[in-house]
Design a protein around this motif. Structure first.
Motif, PDB file in Angstrom:
ATOM      1  N   SER A  69      46.476  20.658  63.228  1.00  0.00           N
ATOM      2  CA  SER A  69      46.780  21.719  64.178  1.00  0.00           C
ATOM      3  C   SER A  69      46.170  21.431  65.533  1.00  0.00           C
ATOM      4  O   SER A  69      45.248  20.624  65.691  1.00  0.00           O
ATOM      5  N   ASN A 111      46.357  29.158  61.498  1.00  0.00           N
ATOM      6  CA  ASN A 111      47.436  29.660  62.351  1.00  0.00           C
ATOM      7  C   ASN A 111      48.363  30.551  61.529  1.00  0.00           C
ATOM      8  O   ASN A 111      48.402  30.453  60.298  1.00  0.00           O
ATOM      9  N   ILE A 112      49.112  31.399  62.224  1.00  0.00           N
ATOM     10  CA  ILE A 112      50.027  32.311  61.523  1.00  0.00           C
ATOM     11  C   ILE A 112      51.019  31.533  60.664  1.00  0.00           C
ATOM     12  O   ILE A 112      51.332  31.922  59.529  1.00  0.00           O
ATOM     13  N   LYS A 113      51.498  30.401  61.182  1.00  0.00           N
ATOM     14  CA  LYS A 113      52.493  29.618  60.447  1.00  0.00           C
ATOM     15  C   LYS A 113      51.919  28.991  59.168  1.00  0.00           C
ATOM     16  O   LYS A 113      52.683  28.491  58.328  1.00  0.00           O
ATOM     17  N   ASP A 114      50.591  29.018  59.026  1.00  0.00           N
ATOM     18  CA  ASP A 114      49.964  28.439  57.839  1.00  0.00           C
ATOM     19  C   ASP A 114      50.050  29.368  56.620  1.00  0.00           C
ATOM     20  O   ASP A 114      49.710  28.949  55.513  1.00  0.00           O
ATOM     21  N   ASP A 153      51.918  31.444  53.770  1.00  0.00           N
ATOM     22  CA  ASP A 153      53.152  31.411  52.991  1.00  0.00           C
ATOM     23  C   ASP A 153      53.129  32.595  52.030  1.00  0.00           C
ATOM     24  O   ASP A 153      52.562  32.514  50.939  1.00  0.00           O
ATOM     25  N   ARG A 157      51.128  40.419  65.773  1.00  0.00           N
ATOM     26  CA  ARG A 157      52.354  39.900  66.393  1.00  0.00           C
ATOM     27  C   ARG A 157      52.610  40.523  67.759  1.00  0.00           C
ATOM     28  O   ARG A 157      53.333  39.977  68.581  1.00  0.00           O
ATOM     29  N   ASP A 211      48.708  29.597  68.085  1.00  0.00           N
ATOM     30  CA  ASP A 211      49.265  30.449  67.029  1.00  0.00           C
ATOM     31  C   ASP A 211      48.153  31.012  66.152  1.00  0.00           C
ATOM     32  O   ASP A 211      48.367  31.320  64.991  1.00  0.00           O
TER      33      ASP A 211
END
Length: 353
Positions: free
Chosen positions: A2, A211-214, A216, A252, A262
């Motif tokens: 990242s 990060n937020i994308k991490d 699931d 968000r 992020d």
């Protein structure tokens, strides 16, 4: 890797270069030589510790004393004996860091066994490297005894304290009036962060790098970067999922000041939260519910204890906590293992009633 971890590594690299300027020039080869087998953070730690060692040689050594550090060559290491290193270990117990420009600002410093062991590891690595390269005649560091580190009782939250702790984060009742003024804005973030630490056992350094994308949510797992740079997934339960989802509704809509960042957890200034901020946050809430000195690492110990008590699988605990050596885990949970053995003895009846 990242952006956060890349930036952190870059900062450590720059700092390492700065410290190297205060060290003997021949150590440039040493740090370059171990770059493939150590992390930037490890090398930076070595640099700090070796700086103390060479300052000691300048101030105290019978042969090297008075020789400017920048004038030392690798051959000068031949003047250092195992007795010299032993003397350095004793010196570390209590010493004064000199401020030659302003002696009134001299600093008193102490090292316990753990601090001494870390510095000895740096010295051993340096001597091993140059001896292997045949640039010095001997390796005196190999016969220096490692300071015995006395095991400390592990501090962790019990079941009731853990519930009270989470209640305090959610309600803010135990906070001062000044702290309560900010609590309404941060309580969802704080609850999500602390629930995540307690529910996964991750390190605080791993937590702030998320990060937020991490995340699931389909598989209830989260990607983190371990100390060695490896990416792993940690799985979380329903309570962690609920806390994260509640927080993300607000997150968000938050304004992030660092473009392209992020970061999952933000500070009040809209930047990625720091390790120090998380440490202060945990301490703030814990002080109202327990007299124990609770830190993010103690929350990690709490998770490990709960997982071991539920599963009895020390290898699972070691893997989840990211311990490279299961013996490290066994040492931490030896007390619980002893309790389990005591309990096992009560199951055995030699004569039936």
């Amino acid at each position: 890797m990242s952006t956060y971890h890349e930036n952190l590594k870059n900062k450590e690299t720059i700092r390492l270069r700065e410290i190297q300027k205060e060290l003997p020039p021949f150590l440039v080869e040493f740090f370059r030589g171990i770059a493939q087998t150590t992390s930037t953070k490890t090398r930076l730690g070595y640099a700090y510790d070796l700086r103390i060692f060479f300052r000691y040689l300048y101030e105290e050594h019978r042969a090297l004393g008075g020789i400017e550090i920048k004038d030392l060559t690798v051959e000068h290491l031949n003047e250092v004996t195992s007795d010299d290193i032993d003397s350095f270990m004793e010196y570390l117990t209590y010493y004064i860091r000199q401020n030659y420009e302003n002696p009134e600002n001299n600093t008193e410093l102490h090292n316990d066994e753990k601090g001494k062991s870390r510095k000895l590891a740096a010295i051993r690595s340096m001597f091993k490297y140059f001896y292997r390269k045949k640039k010095i005649l001997a390796n005196p560091a190999t016969i220096v005894e490692t300071p015995k580190i006395h095991d400390k009782q592990i501090i962790r939250l019990d079941v009731n304290e853990m519930a009270d702790f989470l209640d305090a984060v959610e309600s803010g009742e135990k906070l001062s009036d000044h702290q309560k003024a900010f609590h309404e804005r941060t309580k969802k973030r704080d609850l999500a962060l602390i629930t995540l630490l307690l529910g996964t056992g991750m390190r605080v350094s791993e937590c702030v790098g998320i990060n937020i994308k991490d995340i699931d949510f389909k598989n209830n797992r989260i990607k983190i970067i371990r100390k060695g740079g490896n990416e792993v997934f940690l799985y979380f339960g329903d309570e962690v999922e609920e806390a994260l989802q509640n927080y993300l509704e607000n997150r968000r809509q938050a304004f992030t000041k660092e473009e392209g960042d992020d970061a999952l957890f933000l500070s009040s200034q809209g930047k990625r939260i720091t390790v120090r901020a998380v440490q202060n946050l945990v301490k703030k809430y814990a002080s109202g519910v327990t007299i124990k000195n609770i830190s993010p690492h103690k929350l990690r110990s709490t998770f490990g204890t709960n997982l071991y008590q539920e599963t009895g699988d020390i290898y699972l605990v070691a893997d989840t906590l990211g311990h490279a050596d299961v013996n490290t885990t066994k040492k931490h949970y030896a007390e619980i293992e002893d309790q389990r053995r005591r309990k096992a003895a009560s199951y055995i009846k030699l004569r039936k009633d």
